[in-house]
Design an enzyme around this catalytic site. Sequence first.
Site, mmCIF file in Angstrom:
data_model
loop_
_atom_site.group_PDB
_atom_site.id
_atom_site.type_symbol
_atom_site.label_atom_id
_atom_site.label_comp_id
_atom_site.label_asym_id
_atom_site.label_seq_id
_atom_site.Cartn_x
_atom_site.Cartn_y
_atom_site.Cartn_z
ATOM 1 N N HIS A 94 106.001 33.811 -4.258
ATOM 2 C CA HIS A 94 107.323 33.850 -4.888
ATOM 3 C C HIS A 94 107.212 34.161 -6.372
ATOM 4 O O HIS A 94 108.039 34.899 -6.923
ATOM 5 C CB HIS A 94 108.045 32.515 -4.669
ATOM 6 C CG HIS A 94 109.514 32.583 -4.921
ATOM 7 N ND1 HIS A 94 110.096 32.097 -6.079
ATOM 8 C CD2 HIS A 94 110.530 33.087 -4.171
ATOM 9 C CE1 HIS A 94 111.403 32.293 -6.024
ATOM 10 N NE2 HIS A 94 111.702 32.894 -4.877
ATOM 11 N N CYS A 95 106.171 33.641 -7.007
ATOM 12 C CA CYS A 95 105.981 33.825 -8.452
ATOM 13 C C CYS A 95 105.665 35.272 -8.836
ATOM 14 O O CYS A 95 105.971 35.698 -9.951
ATOM 15 C CB CYS A 95 104.840 32.950 -8.956
ATOM 16 S SG CYS A 95 104.933 31.216 -8.519
#
EC number: 3.5.3.12
Length: 366
Positions: free
Chosen positions: A354-355
């Site tokens: 996600h990052c």
Amino acid sequence: MNTTLYTSPKLDGFRMPAEHEPQEQVWMAWPTREDNWREQGKYAQQEFIAVACAIAQFTPVTFIVDKAHFEQARAALPAHITLIEIPSDDCWMRDIGATYVVNNLGERRANSWQFNAWGGELDGLYDSWEQDNAVAEKMAAITGDHVYQAPFILEGGSIHVDGEGTLYTTEECLLHPSRNPHLSKADIEDLLKVYLNVDKIIWLKDGLYNDETNGHVDNIMHVIRPGVIALTDCEDPNDPQYAISKAAFNLLNQTRDAKGRQLEIIKLPLPGPLFVSADEAENLTESPYMNRQVGERLAASYANFLICNNGIVFPLLDEKTDEQAKQILQNAFPNHQVIGVPARNILLGGGNIHCITQQVPKKQSV
């Protein structure tokens, strides 16, 4: 050419859509920073490519890369992945990229947050972040969207929204003295409501244990859909994550969202605990900011996955719990294809799938 706007998304009727809403593309950045990625990023790059290929089954992927590494990245990436020359200081696209907002008329705009490398002079992870801070505006120019310049420090990984008026975040991050010490909690709430057009902010106290982003919400929980949350659980009372996860569960369990819904909480297992090995701490350029110590606890979490249209791309982190995590996600997303990608080397850099991604929502008229 994109234009800087001097109004606000709320005033103009724009809102941040949830991740489960339709996406036009997903952006990533090529990892090369030698004090964060061992052996000039070669291990991390292979995992970034695997993540990009998984996402590209559902959503087109665009990478940014600086001039010095452009040919290397183009040779390594498959032809169907777009590559654009934009410099950045590292590769955490969630935090440096634009956060998009849409309206019901099929229009889209972008927020450019202020970025200070997760803490600036107080506890930032590097000492120069000008290139990162310029990425969102350049990204919006490529996607063809006008830009709101948000007047405060925020990273995309520190917020989750449900698209229906609810925002989730952590006090550990947004109230940290290294972000906006001149703003009160109420001030920050007001700014989030203005720039993301949300009605209610749900504050978890802490993020994942030993998370060097000061507890980004996307590393402890994820919005599945409105009213449904995936939360990292911990069953070992001796693990420092145990109290954090239990407190988060209790708070979410007692809170209603912006629409008055009782939240359904899906528990994700905690991988590991995982630690930096001797090999993994070697071949890094020395840095006073990002010291990767042998035996350091890694902030590993299955909540750090990406929803990309009909796909779910999640990190494979621990063979003891990977399959369990996949089954839980598949049950939570019965109409999606769930793909696990080995992500140990992404984790070593301080985050996960996600990052390293930022979605660009589709323009839709209602």
